[in-house]
Design an enzyme around this catalytic site. Structure first.
Site, PDB file in Angstrom:
ATOM      1  N   ARG A  31     -28.121  31.297   7.732  1.00  0.00           N
ATOM      2  CA  ARG A  31     -28.299  31.843   6.348  1.00  0.00           C
ATOM      3  C   ARG A  31     -28.680  33.412   6.490  1.00  0.00           C
ATOM      4  NH1 ARG A  31     -27.389  27.459   3.333  1.00  0.00           N
ATOM      5  NH2 ARG A  31     -28.075  25.318   4.143  1.00  0.00           N
ATOM      6  N   ASP A  49     -38.084  19.479 -12.179  1.00  0.00           N
ATOM      7  CA  ASP A  49     -39.248  20.089 -11.291  1.00  0.00           C
ATOM      8  C   ASP A  49     -38.588  21.619 -11.085  1.00  0.00           C
ATOM      9  OD1 ASP A  49     -36.989  19.854  -9.246  1.00  0.00           O
ATOM     10  OD2 ASP A  49     -38.135  18.898  -7.776  1.00  0.00           O
ATOM     11  N   SER A  56     -32.711  14.972  -7.539  1.00  0.00           N
ATOM     12  CA  SER A  56     -32.824  16.434  -8.090  1.00  0.00           C
ATOM     13  C   SER A  56     -31.484  16.863  -8.731  1.00  0.00           C
ATOM     14  CB  SER A  56     -33.736  17.163  -7.288  1.00  0.00           C
ATOM     15  OG  SER A  56     -33.950  18.371  -7.659  1.00  0.00           O
ATOM     16  N   ASP A  60     -33.650  21.521 -14.169  1.00  0.00           N
ATOM     17  CA  ASP A  60     -32.628  20.823 -13.255  1.00  0.00           C
ATOM     18  C   ASP A  60     -32.643  19.402 -13.350  1.00  0.00           C
ATOM     19  OD1 ASP A  60     -35.093  20.167 -12.122  1.00  0.00           O
ATOM     20  OD2 ASP A  60     -34.456  20.476  -9.912  1.00  0.00           O
ATOM     21  N   PRO A  78     -32.068  30.174  10.377  1.00  0.00           N
ATOM     22  CA  PRO A  78     -31.535  28.914  10.572  1.00  0.00           C
ATOM     23  C   PRO A  78     -31.567  27.862   9.439  1.00  0.00           C
ATOM     24  CG  PRO A  78     -33.293  28.640  12.014  1.00  0.00           C
ATOM     25  CD  PRO A  78     -33.302  30.141  11.504  1.00  0.00           C
ATOM     26  N   SER A  79     -30.464  27.116   9.121  1.00  0.00           N
ATOM     27  CA  SER A  79     -30.414  26.081   8.146  1.00  0.00           C
ATOM     28  C   SER A  79     -31.399  24.820   8.760  1.00  0.00           C
ATOM     29  CB  SER A  79     -29.194  25.383   7.995  1.00  0.00           C
ATOM     30  OG  SER A  79     -29.034  24.292   7.388  1.00  0.00           O
TER      31      SER A  79
END
Length: 560
Positions: free
Chosen positions: A528, A288, A67, A284, A520-521
């Site tokens: 975050r 998408d 991506s 991108d 939390p990541s």
């Protein structure tokens, strides 16, 4: 599993040993890493795709892409029978086989899983997998590795669909499992015919000025730019100029692309003050995600970003209007179906966007971060719209509503052909075919945006003025253990450790239009932080205060 099948798996897996010390996990976007260490992972995901097809007795998709990641990265992901993401129930199995240390362990895990899931793995059932890849240099060789993984499962057949956008592959899988034609040409035909239908139904006097008829698109030097070059030659009523199409020596996702534009708030390479005021869009790397933007006349200024929240708002306004027209027509008749329209966001959606949508009288709900959660919730409505601020999103239509809409359109065409109610029904049917209901699709989304802007008679400036985004700030704080942070209510409330949410609430109360949350990541030991307030200075200050709270409760200093 018979001995022949077991031997086939062992022999194939031994050709692609895992890289020492590498541990990968299957997230929303599948596996992603530097392309040089992905052969083993891609091979095993090929096996997984074949098993998924055997289990569901449906066509499955396998896409090789990373991506918006840098060009030296790559990745692999699965498209389920619906065209959506791999079922979350299978993600732990994906992790286990990707990280199996040797072929014997891999085959043991497969045997155990096949038995638990009751997968017909005896060589008498067939499996079918559609393969696609983006334009990354590593894509072709990794796709061949995926084929070898698929071919190590008896009865499995791989169909290489070529270089595609990720949404194209998802669309193809969905179409095939619905018994529809599913080539790239079919994809283009459906988008173009639906767009043409919407353009033909634009009310008299609504079309935008000829000076605003041109669209400048940043293709991120990726596959989306290539495909848009094909589409634009077949469009009527829309002039597109594609920049960063990958042919001019630019590097994929480097200083270009929707992710870069959305995060950095600057124009991509190739765009300058000569484009000031013109409608611009950015895809991108695998097309998408989609965002729009306005280049400032002063090159030192930030762009005006028209992000996924604004795209969602545009779609919601249009669909709400068409439903209202249809409702008025039905009130004169006997068939009054009340379609339930819902908007789905995450906590990262700008508060001004949420307020705007609620003021329109729309039902707005929140889910945890991640497309899979948004998609699942949107499917609960007759028409469900979801978008993340990063530009990934789509519109889902229930089969029940579409069946009713088809019948209603047929009825209206016989009793009041050309009425406003019938036109509204035709527009909604066209939207359901133009938008990619499998997954977020920058190409189909772009065409829908353009059709709606013309229908409304809106310039990008009027669209951008729907509401004014609240200033926001995002930070991340390194912590000892991210799993110690537990959230609820779509990640907006911290339930553990105790006292954290109360401390955050106390900080929020100090700021006008303040809002903040932490989460939390999913991949690293960081928390975050998101904050917004009435001014950028206040948003920055709130974010820093909340980051300090995180550090106090969960940071390294708290563990000493």
């Amino acid at each position: 599993m018979n001995e022949e099948q077991r031997s086939l798996l062992l022999k194939s897996a031994s050709l692609f040993p895992p890289s020492p010390g590498v541990k990968l996990s299957y997230g929303t976007a599948g596996f992603r890493a530097d392309a040089s260490i992905l052969q083993s992972t891609v091979h095993r995901v090929g096996i997984l795709a074949a098993l998924r097809s055997l289990k569901t007795q449906s066509v499955i998709g396998l896409m090789v892409t990373a991506s918006h990641n840098k060009v030296t990265d790559n990745g692999v992901k699965i498209a389920d029978p619906s065209g959506g993401m791999l079922s979350q129930d299978w993600e732990p199995f994906a992790d286990h086989i990707a990280n199996a240390r040797d072929p014997e362990t891999l085959v043991s895990l497969i045997e155990e899983f096949v038995k638990k899931e009751n997968i017909p793995f005896d060589g008498t059932h067939s499996a079918e997998i559609l393969l696609g890849r983006d334009t990354r240099p590593s894509g072709e060789s990794l796709l061949e590795v995926a084929k070898q993984g698929i071919n190590s499962v008896s009865g499995a057949v791989a169909h290489d669909m070529g270089i595609l956008t990720t949404p194209q592959l998802h669309w193809m899988v969905r179409a095939r499992n619905k018994g529809l034609k599913a080539t790239e040409s079919d994809y283009f035909d459906q988008l173009l015919s639906s767009f043409s239908c919407l353009m033909d139904l634009i009310p008299d006097g609504s079309k935008i000025n000829e000076s605003e008829d041109k669209l400048m698109v940043d293709g991120a030097n990726g596959v989306g730019g290539e495909k848009l070059e094909i589409i634009k030659t077949k469009l009527n009523g829309l002039v597109i100029e594609v920049y960063n199409d990958g042919k001019g020596g630019g590097v994929l996702n480097e200083g270009v692309g929707a992710d870069f534009v959305q995060k950095d708030r600057v124009a991509p390479h190739g765009f300058s003050s000569i484009h000031a005021g013109i409608r611009c869009a950015s895809l991108d790397g695998d097309a998408d995600r989609l965002v729009y933007f306005i280049v400032p006349s002063n090159s030192s200024s930030k762009i005006d970003l028209v992000d996924g929240d604004k795209i969602l708002s545009l779609f919601a306004v249009f669909i709400k209007d068409q439903l209202s027209i249809l409702d008025e027509g039905d009130m004169k008749g006997k068939d009054n179906y009340k379609a339930r329209l819902g908007v789905v966001q995450t906590a990262y959606a700008n508060g001004a966007a949420t307020d705007y949508l609620k003021q329109l009288g729309l039902e707005v709900v929140f889910t945890p971060t991640g497309v899979k959660y948004l998609h699942e919730q949107a499917a609960q409505y007759d028409i469900g719209i979801y978008f993340e601020a990063n530009g990934h999103g789509t519109i889902l239509f229930s089969d029940q509503f579409l069946c009713w809409l088809e019948a209603r359109n047929n009825e209206l065409s016989s009793i009041s052909k050309g009425s406003e109610a019938q036109k509204a029904a035709l527009r909604l049917l066209a939207v359901s075919k133009l938008i990619n209901q499998a997954v977020g699709d920058a190409l189909s989304g772009l065409l829908l945006v353009e059709a709606i802007l013309r229908h409304m008679g809106w310039s990008i400036h009027k669209w951008n003025a729907l509401y004014q985004d609240l200033p926001s700030k995002q930070l991340k704080v390194k912590v000892v253990d991210r799993t110690a942070c537990v959230t609820a209510n779509a990640e907006t409330v911290v339930v553990s450790p105790p006292g954290v949410q109360e401390a955050i609430n106390a900080e929020i109360a100090k700021y006008h239009q303040g809002r903040s949350f932490i989460r939390p990541s999913g991949t690293e030991d960081v928390i975050r932080v998101y904050a917004e307030a009435s001014t950028q200075e206040a948003a920055d200050s709130l974010a820093n205060s909340v980051a300090a709270i995180v550090d106090r409760f969960l940071g390294f200093s708290s563990s000493q």
